[in-house]
Write a protein that holds these residues in place. Structure first.
Motif, PDB file in Angstrom:
ATOM      1  N   ASN A  84       3.218  28.112 -28.661  1.00  0.00           N
ATOM      2  CA  ASN A  84       3.845  28.493 -27.704  1.00  0.00           C
ATOM      3  C   ASN A  84       3.068  28.345 -26.238  1.00  0.00           C
ATOM      4  OD1 ASN A  84       5.875  29.613 -29.434  1.00  0.00           O
ATOM      5  ND2 ASN A  84       4.979  31.365 -29.788  1.00  0.00           N
ATOM      6  N   GLY A  85       2.565  27.086 -26.027  1.00  0.00           N
ATOM      7  CA  GLY A  85       2.033  26.484 -25.041  1.00  0.00           C
ATOM      8  C   GLY A  85       0.466  26.771 -24.640  1.00  0.00           C
ATOM      9  N   LEU A  86      -0.175  27.625 -25.766  1.00  0.00           N
ATOM     10  CA  LEU A  86      -1.449  27.521 -25.777  1.00  0.00           C
ATOM     11  C   LEU A  86      -2.159  26.353 -26.408  1.00  0.00           C
ATOM     12  CD1 LEU A  86      -1.958  31.256 -26.996  1.00  0.00           C
ATOM     13  CD2 LEU A  86      -2.530  30.328 -24.873  1.00  0.00           C
ATOM     14  N   PRO A  87      -3.206  25.934 -26.180  1.00  0.00           N
ATOM     15  CA  PRO A  87      -4.433  26.582 -25.128  1.00  0.00           C
ATOM     16  C   PRO A  87      -3.989  26.436 -23.903  1.00  0.00           C
ATOM     17  CG  PRO A  87      -5.138  24.682 -26.099  1.00  0.00           C
ATOM     18  CD  PRO A  87      -3.818  24.674 -26.796  1.00  0.00           C
ATOM     19  N   GLY A  88      -2.980  25.781 -23.314  1.00  0.00           N
ATOM     20  CA  GLY A  88      -2.749  25.610 -21.825  1.00  0.00           C
ATOM     21  C   GLY A  88      -3.916  25.413 -20.881  1.00  0.00           C
ATOM     22  N   ALA A  89      -4.196  26.331 -19.973  1.00  0.00           N
ATOM     23  CA  ALA A  89      -5.162  26.059 -18.911  1.00  0.00           C
ATOM     24  C   ALA A  89      -6.244  26.553 -19.352  1.00  0.00           C
ATOM     25  CB  ALA A  89      -4.931  26.989 -17.709  1.00  0.00           C
ATOM     26  N   SER A  97     -15.985  25.612 -26.367  1.00  0.00           N
ATOM     27  CA  SER A  97     -16.510  26.427 -27.512  1.00  0.00           C
ATOM     28  C   SER A  97     -16.158  26.080 -28.773  1.00  0.00           C
ATOM     29  CB  SER A  97     -15.908  28.195 -27.134  1.00  0.00           C
ATOM     30  OG  SER A  97     -14.738  27.869 -27.097  1.00  0.00           O
ATOM     31  N   LEU A  98     -15.111  25.295 -28.920  1.00  0.00           N
ATOM     32  CA  LEU A  98     -14.775  24.923 -30.314  1.00  0.00           C
ATOM     33  C   LEU A  98     -15.099  23.408 -30.707  1.00  0.00           C
ATOM     34  CD1 LEU A  98     -11.203  26.304 -30.645  1.00  0.00           C
ATOM     35  CD2 LEU A  98     -13.307  27.300 -31.718  1.00  0.00           C
ATOM     36  N   GLY A  99     -14.878  22.670 -29.589  1.00  0.00           N
ATOM     37  CA  GLY A  99     -15.155  21.082 -29.972  1.00  0.00           C
ATOM     38  C   GLY A  99     -13.753  20.705 -30.565  1.00  0.00           C
ATOM     39  N   LEU A 100     -13.662  19.236 -30.524  1.00  0.00           N
ATOM     40  CA  LEU A 100     -12.672  18.496 -30.445  1.00  0.00           C
ATOM     41  C   LEU A 100     -11.900  18.489 -31.997  1.00  0.00           C
ATOM     42  CD1 LEU A 100     -13.136  15.331 -28.220  1.00  0.00           C
ATOM     43  CD2 LEU A 100     -11.683  17.423 -27.727  1.00  0.00           C
ATOM     44  N   ASN A 101     -12.857  18.423 -32.807  1.00  0.00           N
ATOM     45  CA  ASN A 101     -12.642  18.457 -34.364  1.00  0.00           C
ATOM     46  C   ASN A 101     -11.984  19.850 -34.597  1.00  0.00           C
ATOM     47  OD1 ASN A 101     -13.516  15.937 -34.850  1.00  0.00           O
ATOM     48  ND2 ASN A 101     -15.604  16.667 -35.369  1.00  0.00           N
ATOM     49  N   LYS A 102     -12.387  21.124 -34.097  1.00  0.00           N
ATOM     50  CA  LYS A 102     -11.902  22.431 -34.687  1.00  0.00           C
ATOM     51  C   LYS A 102     -10.491  22.476 -33.740  1.00  0.00           C
ATOM     52  CE  LYS A 102     -16.147  24.704 -35.939  1.00  0.00           C
ATOM     53  NZ  LYS A 102     -17.215  25.739 -35.596  1.00  0.00           N
ATOM     54  N   ILE A 103     -10.370  22.116 -32.742  1.00  0.00           N
ATOM     55  CA  ILE A 103      -9.067  22.057 -31.942  1.00  0.00           C
ATOM     56  C   ILE A 103      -7.960  21.175 -32.869  1.00  0.00           C
ATOM     57  CG2 ILE A 103      -7.627  21.293 -29.908  1.00  0.00           C
ATOM     58  CD1 ILE A 103     -10.440  21.595 -28.264  1.00  0.00           C
ATOM     59  N   ILE A 141      -1.144  15.570 -31.054  1.00  0.00           N
ATOM     60  CA  ILE A 141      -2.439  15.858 -31.315  1.00  0.00           C
ATOM     61  C   ILE A 141      -3.053  15.259 -32.557  1.00  0.00           C
ATOM     62  CG2 ILE A 141      -4.438  17.504 -31.789  1.00  0.00           C
ATOM     63  CD1 ILE A 141      -3.208  17.560 -29.051  1.00  0.00           C
ATOM     64  N   VAL A 142      -4.124  14.373 -32.520  1.00  0.00           N
ATOM     65  CA  VAL A 142      -4.462  13.430 -33.545  1.00  0.00           C
ATOM     66  C   VAL A 142      -6.195  13.517 -33.816  1.00  0.00           C
ATOM     67  CG1 VAL A 142      -2.756  11.615 -33.274  1.00  0.00           C
ATOM     68  CG2 VAL A 142      -4.952  11.583 -32.363  1.00  0.00           C
ATOM     69  N   GLU A 143      -6.696  13.015 -34.909  1.00  0.00           N
ATOM     70  CA  GLU A 143      -8.037  13.078 -35.208  1.00  0.00           C
ATOM     71  C   GLU A 143      -8.687  12.228 -34.042  1.00  0.00           C
ATOM     72  OE1 GLU A 143      -9.800  14.391 -37.470  1.00  0.00           O
ATOM     73  OE2 GLU A 143      -7.963  15.423 -38.504  1.00  0.00           O
ATOM     74  N   SER A 144      -9.629  12.651 -33.669  1.00  0.00           N
ATOM     75  CA  SER A 144     -10.268  12.026 -32.344  1.00  0.00           C
ATOM     76  C   SER A 144     -10.669  10.469 -32.687  1.00  0.00           C
ATOM     77  CB  SER A 144     -12.071  12.539 -32.228  1.00  0.00           C
ATOM     78  OG  SER A 144     -12.334  12.104 -31.150  1.00  0.00           O
ATOM     79  N   ARG A 145      -9.979   9.708 -31.674  1.00  0.00           N
ATOM     80  CA  ARG A 145     -10.425   8.262 -31.644  1.00  0.00           C
ATOM     81  C   ARG A 145     -10.835   7.786 -30.313  1.00  0.00           C
ATOM     82  NH1 ARG A 145      -5.058   8.052 -33.533  1.00  0.00           N
ATOM     83  NH2 ARG A 145      -4.367   6.767 -31.882  1.00  0.00           N
ATOM     84  N   PRO A 147     -13.743   7.011 -27.064  1.00  0.00           N
ATOM     85  CA  PRO A 147     -14.910   7.610 -26.640  1.00  0.00           C
ATOM     86  C   PRO A 147     -14.500   9.123 -26.227  1.00  0.00           C
ATOM     87  CG  PRO A 147     -14.377   5.676 -25.201  1.00  0.00           C
ATOM     88  CD  PRO A 147     -13.357   5.579 -26.097  1.00  0.00           C
ATOM     89  N   THR A 148     -15.524  10.173 -26.183  1.00  0.00           N
ATOM     90  CA  THR A 148     -15.245  11.503 -26.200  1.00  0.00           C
ATOM     91  C   THR A 148     -15.767  11.909 -24.929  1.00  0.00           C
ATOM     92  OG1 THR A 148     -17.512  11.937 -27.582  1.00  0.00           O
ATOM     93  CG2 THR A 148     -15.088  11.824 -28.946  1.00  0.00           C
ATOM     94  N   ASN A 149     -16.043  11.168 -23.721  1.00  0.00           N
ATOM     95  CA  ASN A 149     -16.701  11.719 -22.665  1.00  0.00           C
ATOM     96  C   ASN A 149     -15.822  12.130 -21.617  1.00  0.00           C
ATOM     97  OD1 ASN A 149     -15.572   9.021 -22.222  1.00  0.00           O
ATOM     98  ND2 ASN A 149     -17.362   8.360 -20.919  1.00  0.00           N
ATOM     99  N   PHE A 150     -14.609  12.406 -22.017  1.00  0.00           N
ATOM    100  CA  PHE A 150     -13.622  12.680 -21.023  1.00  0.00           C
ATOM    101  C   PHE A 150     -12.691  13.616 -21.569  1.00  0.00           C
ATOM    102  CE2 PHE A 150     -10.521  11.381 -17.246  1.00  0.00           C
ATOM    103  CZ  PHE A 150     -10.644  12.699 -16.610  1.00  0.00           C
ATOM    104  N   GLY A 151     -13.177  15.089 -21.676  1.00  0.00           N
ATOM    105  CA  GLY A 151     -12.356  15.952 -22.187  1.00  0.00           C
ATOM    106  C   GLY A 151     -11.604  15.836 -23.515  1.00  0.00           C
ATOM    107  N   TRP A 152     -10.205  16.054 -23.518  1.00  0.00           N
ATOM    108  CA  TRP A 152      -9.699  16.044 -24.884  1.00  0.00           C
ATOM    109  C   TRP A 152      -9.022  14.547 -25.043  1.00  0.00           C
ATOM    110  CZ3 TRP A 152      -4.913  15.661 -22.666  1.00  0.00           C
ATOM    111  CH2 TRP A 152      -4.739  16.164 -21.635  1.00  0.00           C
ATOM    112  N   ASP A 153      -9.364  13.578 -24.185  1.00  0.00           N
ATOM    113  CA  ASP A 153      -8.661  12.464 -24.298  1.00  0.00           C
ATOM    114  C   ASP A 153      -8.500  11.618 -25.641  1.00  0.00           C
ATOM    115  OD1 ASP A 153      -8.193  12.586 -21.494  1.00  0.00           O
ATOM    116  OD2 ASP A 153      -8.992  10.817 -21.063  1.00  0.00           O
ATOM    117  N   SER A 154      -9.461  11.852 -26.331  1.00  0.00           N
ATOM    118  CA  SER A 154      -9.410  11.321 -27.664  1.00  0.00           C
ATOM    119  C   SER A 154      -8.727  11.873 -28.586  1.00  0.00           C
ATOM    120  CB  SER A 154     -11.192  11.210 -28.382  1.00  0.00           C
ATOM    121  OG  SER A 154     -11.516  12.535 -28.379  1.00  0.00           O
TER     122      SER A 154
END
Length: 193
Positions: A84-89, A97-103, A141-145, A147-154
């Motif tokens: 329902n719109g989370l995590p949003g901002a 706090s969670l890291g990409l894999n947990k998201i 949303i997919v498994e990280s692919r 570079p992971t140096n720019f937020g949640w881009d991967s």
């Protein structure tokens, strides 16, 4: 209006600054923008309304910098269809706090991995008038692919990307379909009208 205009971009994120410089550099008129970067410690209100968050930050920046300056802030959000719109901002704090894999795992219980990337720009002109612009990109949303140096881009794969995450795309390719590129296209049309 022709000539060079000074506009202050309030950000401490150098990756974001580089992207915005690339996007705003493409201009067919005689006008040009001198983008001045200022890193200010702005408070972020706890709110789900992305426009309200960006406007509050822009008003703080104007207060800190004083009147008579053109200034803008940019805020990015990532919303999940099933949440329902989370995590949003709050996506920045989720990543921290969670890291990409947990998201990514947050969506494990759901078949729908749909997400929307949103950029909101709040701009105050030299006269103190406020304007808001938004850009949206739908994807999943997919498994990280990549570079992971720019937020949640991967972990964000736009529907228009031919199966690539933002992180796997060349900068110009990404800017042509990204939420940030779309918001700044609107902003540029406003600045150069």
């Amino acid at each position: 209006m022709t000539g060079i205009r000074d506009i202050i971009f309030v950000t401490g994120n150098l990756n974001k600054l580089k992207e915005v410089q690339m996007i705003l550099a493409k201009n067919e008129s005689d006008d040009d923008i001198n983008l001045i970067n200022k890193e200010l410690d702005l408070e972020e209100i706890q709110e789900l309304d992305l426009k309200e968050i960006a406007l509050a930050k822009c008003k703080q920046a104007v207060s800190m910098l004083g009147p008579g300056h053109a200034v803008f802030v940019e805020d990015t959000a990532l919303t999940f269809d099933e949440l329902n719109g989370l995590p949003g901002a709050f996506i920045k704090w989720f990543v921290k706090s969670l890291g990409l894999n947990k998201i990514v795992k947050l969506l494990d219980p759901f078949e729908n991995k749909g997400a929307t990337a949103i950029t909101t720009i709040a701009y105050a002109d030299e006269n103190g008038e406020y304007h808001v612009f938004q850009g949206f990109t739908k994807g999943r949303i997919v498994e990280s692919r990549g570079p992971t140096n720019f937020g949640w881009d991967s972990i964000f794969e736009p529907f228009e990307s031919n199966g690539k995450t933002y992180a796997e795309m060349e900068k110009l390719e990404k800017n042509s379909i990204s939420h940030r590129g779309r918001a700044f296209d609107e902003f540029k049309q406003f600045l150069f009208k």
